[in-house]
Design an enzyme around this catalytic site. Structure first.
Site, PDB file in Angstrom:
ATOM      1  N   TYR A 386      25.262  60.284  21.161  1.00  0.00           N
ATOM      2  CA  TYR A 386      24.940  61.632  21.427  1.00  0.00           C
ATOM      3  C   TYR A 386      23.832  61.971  20.224  1.00  0.00           C
ATOM      4  O   TYR A 386      24.141  61.540  19.108  1.00  0.00           O
ATOM      5  CB  TYR A 386      26.179  62.428  20.933  1.00  0.00           C
ATOM      6  CG  TYR A 386      26.225  63.746  21.268  1.00  0.00           C
ATOM      7  CD1 TYR A 386      25.141  64.554  21.626  1.00  0.00           C
ATOM      8  CD2 TYR A 386      27.525  64.502  21.444  1.00  0.00           C
ATOM      9  CE1 TYR A 386      25.093  65.929  22.189  1.00  0.00           C
ATOM     10  CE2 TYR A 386      27.403  66.076  21.737  1.00  0.00           C
ATOM     11  CZ  TYR A 386      26.137  66.769  21.950  1.00  0.00           C
ATOM     12  OH  TYR A 386      26.216  67.965  22.258  1.00  0.00           O
ATOM     13  N   CYS A 387      22.958  62.540  20.806  1.00  0.00           N
ATOM     14  CA  CYS A 387      21.704  62.952  19.811  1.00  0.00           C
ATOM     15  C   CYS A 387      21.195  61.946  19.045  1.00  0.00           C
ATOM     16  O   CYS A 387      20.889  60.915  19.389  1.00  0.00           O
ATOM     17  CB  CYS A 387      22.292  64.325  19.063  1.00  0.00           C
ATOM     18  SG  CYS A 387      21.097  65.095  18.111  1.00  0.00           S
ATOM     19  N   VAL A 388      21.160  62.183  17.550  1.00  0.00           N
ATOM     20  CA  VAL A 388      20.651  60.933  16.421  1.00  0.00           C
ATOM     21  C   VAL A 388      21.648  59.687  16.789  1.00  0.00           C
ATOM     22  O   VAL A 388      21.128  58.733  16.561  1.00  0.00           O
ATOM     23  CB  VAL A 388      20.613  61.256  15.225  1.00  0.00           C
ATOM     24  CG1 VAL A 388      21.896  61.784  14.577  1.00  0.00           C
ATOM     25  CG2 VAL A 388      19.767  60.337  14.595  1.00  0.00           C
ATOM     26  N   GLY A 390      22.524  58.753  19.701  1.00  0.00           N
ATOM     27  CA  GLY A 390      21.900  57.977  20.732  1.00  0.00           C
ATOM     28  C   GLY A 390      20.573  57.524  20.212  1.00  0.00           C
ATOM     29  O   GLY A 390      20.501  56.208  21.041  1.00  0.00           O
ATOM     30  N   PHE A 414      23.587  61.256  25.426  1.00  0.00           N
ATOM     31  CA  PHE A 414      23.654  62.627  25.634  1.00  0.00           C
ATOM     32  C   PHE A 414      22.565  63.285  24.834  1.00  0.00           C
ATOM     33  O   PHE A 414      22.233  63.228  23.483  1.00  0.00           O
ATOM     34  CB  PHE A 414      24.924  63.269  25.003  1.00  0.00           C
ATOM     35  CG  PHE A 414      26.274  62.829  25.754  1.00  0.00           C
ATOM     36  CD1 PHE A 414      26.180  62.055  27.015  1.00  0.00           C
ATOM     37  CD2 PHE A 414      27.323  62.945  25.131  1.00  0.00           C
ATOM     38  CE1 PHE A 414      27.314  61.827  27.769  1.00  0.00           C
ATOM     39  CE2 PHE A 414      28.623  62.590  26.072  1.00  0.00           C
ATOM     40  CZ  PHE A 414      28.550  62.059  27.090  1.00  0.00           C
TER      41      PHE A 414
END
Length: 651
Positions: A386-388, A390, A414
């Site tokens: 998710y985000c960083v 990811g 994500f």
């Protein structure tokens, strides 16, 4: 009047309303809208000025306030204002921080100087710019004079019901306040035209647009006591108790932010981890210097053989994915028959200063993979980043591809960026000078303070995330309502010096991952060598990981790619559970190629949550099931209950 000037004047009249939304607390409508001063106030019993705890702004019936009490409350407000100022400068005086306001102002002035240079370098353009705003201000003045003379006249700049700053009737009915509203919107729209119409390079244009948004949000007449009829009414009615309460909260919030304003956005006392937030049953099955690994208890008799590993961002805490039972992605994933493991990152302190991206990969993802295999006996997992988190997962996949490591067999992202060529407004904070300043700030403590990152995100939407709270909290003196999402948002984390510097330089500044130049250890990373199937979720209105940026990054992977566009933004686009009355939709289409706009034009829209689409994709990758697994599997020591200890560390 030239066609260009007439077009601009009409544009101002039609579109002068700002683009952002807020939700200030409404005050009672005025009884004498034609005059600027506040209306008759309340009266009756009044609480002590020394300790104003609850709002007392309702009408009380008398004609005039108790002026002595009002003076006392103003004195209390001034006293708390002094405490706020002292809390703000203390870290600088003690050498724990250095002032950065001057640097920000200097950078903004340099950027606006380039805009001004474009318009003033040509006399014709300069006259056009001056005439544009003069014409509209003269039109407003004429319109206001007619209204003051008693003529029924529509406002020169129409009201916009979407702009919550100006919803109170006084902003329409009182010519004085309506003049302020219209003049502000005319100036705001004119300034936007000056930026948008100037021939600037993209970097300068984006900076000018960003700084203008900050300036415009700050200068709104709704933000000041003497130019906001709601605030005047509230202050008169409450005998300035609202200001005493508000300045007390301001001092507390600056103290809580260690010298920076940590805006309270909700009543955090109403939420307790493990009680009414992050309540999905599970255990801590592993701990090292960087992570706790959580394994959640099964709720089905059988589970998918392949476990799921979630890698959340370390910029915020993992429980956004387990906010409450009705919104919990983790709880839902467990209910679908997945054995769910989730990383909970440490909230770093000085001892973590040298933990970089490589450490987060080896002590984070690799440590989790080893523990999952020990507990379940399964070597391969499905991962979610998710985000960083990811971005780290994508870099790890490229590293593993180079090393022949196949332990992550399928990956989901994500709202994750891997191509930072067009990363949105956050790029403003990642030029060489700013990064050097941030690195200098981190050098003192070994980490970036949580308030710095929180303020950065707030600045992306200043009207919604800053000024609405400034007005409501510190001028109206109203304690924010309890809201779980905002409680999570305010529970921010620090960033280790080495990790954050690596991220800013390799991603935002130089875009090294997309250029195949990022290195972890001895490996140059190439996302084209990542052949595992990928489910890549973007969010249509995401201002942190823009959907176009995620789309461009999706093209870099070498395997099967399912790009999905969710409705809403960075959080709501992800936390969109299935329900009888769905709030948002999602879009699917072919593997990303060409332009983002072309993909959107041909994408298929689906109502409701994307979660069921994702679990069908997971099932297609590895449908085999086994008997349910309890946390730890009897093979490792249980270290405590979820959500664990690391998540409880406050910044």
């Amino acid at each position: 009047m030239t066609a260009t000037k007439e077009k601009r004047r009409k544009s101002v009249v039609k579109a002068a309303a700002p683009r952002r939304k807020k939700a200030p607390v409404e005050a009672a409508p005025p009884e004498t809208p034609a005059s600027p001063p506040p209306p008759p106030p309340p009266a009756a019993e009044k609480p002590s000025a020394a300790a104003p705890e609850q709002p007392a702004d309702s009408a009380r019936g008398s004609t005039l306030p108790n002026f002595q009490r009002m003076a006392d409350n103003f004195a209390v407000a001034m006293e708390h204002g002094g405490k706020a100022f002292a809390a703000m400068i203390r870290p600088v005086e003690e050498g724990h921080a250095k002032p950065t306001v001057a640097e920000d102002v200097t950078e903004a002035l340099k950027t606006f100087g380039k805009v001004a240079e474009y318009w003033l370098s040509d006399p014709k353009r300069a006259i056009e710019a001056q005439t544009s705003i003069s014409t509209n201000l003269m039109g407003l003045w004429s319109n206001t004079l007619l209204r003051l003379s008693g003529e029924a006249k529509e406002p020169f700049v129409p009201t916009d019901p979407r702009d919550k700053r100006f919803v109170a009737p006084d902003w329409r009915d009182n010519p004085y306040f309506d003049f302020l509203r219209q003049a502000y919107l005319i100036a705001d729209q004119w300034a936007n035209h000056m930026v948008e119409d100037a021939e600037l390079d993209k970097v300068t244009h984006d900076r000018a647009s960003f700084y203008l948004r900050q300036l415009s949000g700050a200068m709104s007449p709704s933000n000041f006591l003497l130019t906001n009829p709601e605030l005047l009414r509230t202050t008169w009615a409450a005998e300035a108790e609202n200001l005493a309460r508000g300045m007390k909260m301001l001092a507390e919030d600056i103290e809580a932010g260690g010298g920076n304003l940590k805006i309270r956005q909700t009543n955090n006392d109403q939420f307790v981890l493990g009680v009414n937030m992050a309540t999905t049953p599970g255990k801590v099955v592993f701990r090292n210097d960087l992570i706790e690994l959580l394994q959640y208890a099964p709720t089905t008799e059988q589970v998918y053989r392949r476990p799921l590993l979630i890698v959340p961002p370390w910029i915020n805490k993992f429980y956004i994915l387990d906010l409450n039972p009705s919104k919990s992605f983790i709880r839902w994933a467990v209910s679908q028959g997945l054995t769910v493991f989730c990383v909970s990152w440490v909230n770093p302190g000085p001892k973590h200063a040298d933990k970089d991206f490589y450490a987060y990969m080896t002590e984070g993802l690799f440590a989790a993979l080893e523990q999952i295999e020990k507990i379940t006996g399964e070597r391969q997992v499905t991962s979610i980043g998710y985000c960083v988190g990811g971005t780290l997962t994508a870099a790890t996949l490229a590293y593993m591809a180079a090393k022949g490591d196949d332990r992550i067999a399928a990956a989901t992202f994500f709202t994750t960026q891997v191509d930072f060529s067009d990363p949105g407004d956050l790029k403003i904070f990642a030029d060489e000078d700013r990064i050097k300043n941030i690195e200098s700030e981190m050098q003192m403590s070994g980490y970036l303070d949580s308030s710095s990152m929180a303020n950065t995100f707030n600045m992306l939407r200043p009207n919604e995330m800053i000024w609405s709270y400034v007005v409501n909290n510190y001028l109206k003196g109203v304690e924010p309502m309890a809201f779980d999402l905002l409680a999570w948002n305010s529970d921010s984390t620090r960033m280790p010096r080495a990790n954050h510097s690596f991220y800013l330089r390799n991603c935002y500044l130089n875009n090294q991952l997309a250029k195949k130049k990022m290195k972890l250890g001895d490996v140059a990373l190439d996302l084209g060598k990542v052949k595992v199937p990928v489910y890549n979720l973007a969010a249509k209105e995401d201002h942190i990981a823009p959907a176009r940026s995620v789309f461009n990054g999706a093209k870099l992977f070498g395997g099967e790619m399912r790009y999905v566009l969710g409705g809403s933004g960075h959080i709501a686009g992800v936390i969109n559970p299935p329900s009888a009355k769905p709030k948002y939709q999602y879009w699917t289409g072919p593997r990303p190629s060409g332009t983002f706009e072309d993909w959107v034009a041909t994408a298929q829209e689906h109502p409701g949550s994307w979660w069921p689409d994702w679990i069908r994709w997971v099932d297609a990758q590895a449908p085999e099931k086994v008997a349910a697994r309890e946390p730890g599997g009897g093979k490792v020591k249980i270290l405590g209950d979820a959500p664990g200890d690391y998540v409880r560390e406050k910044s």
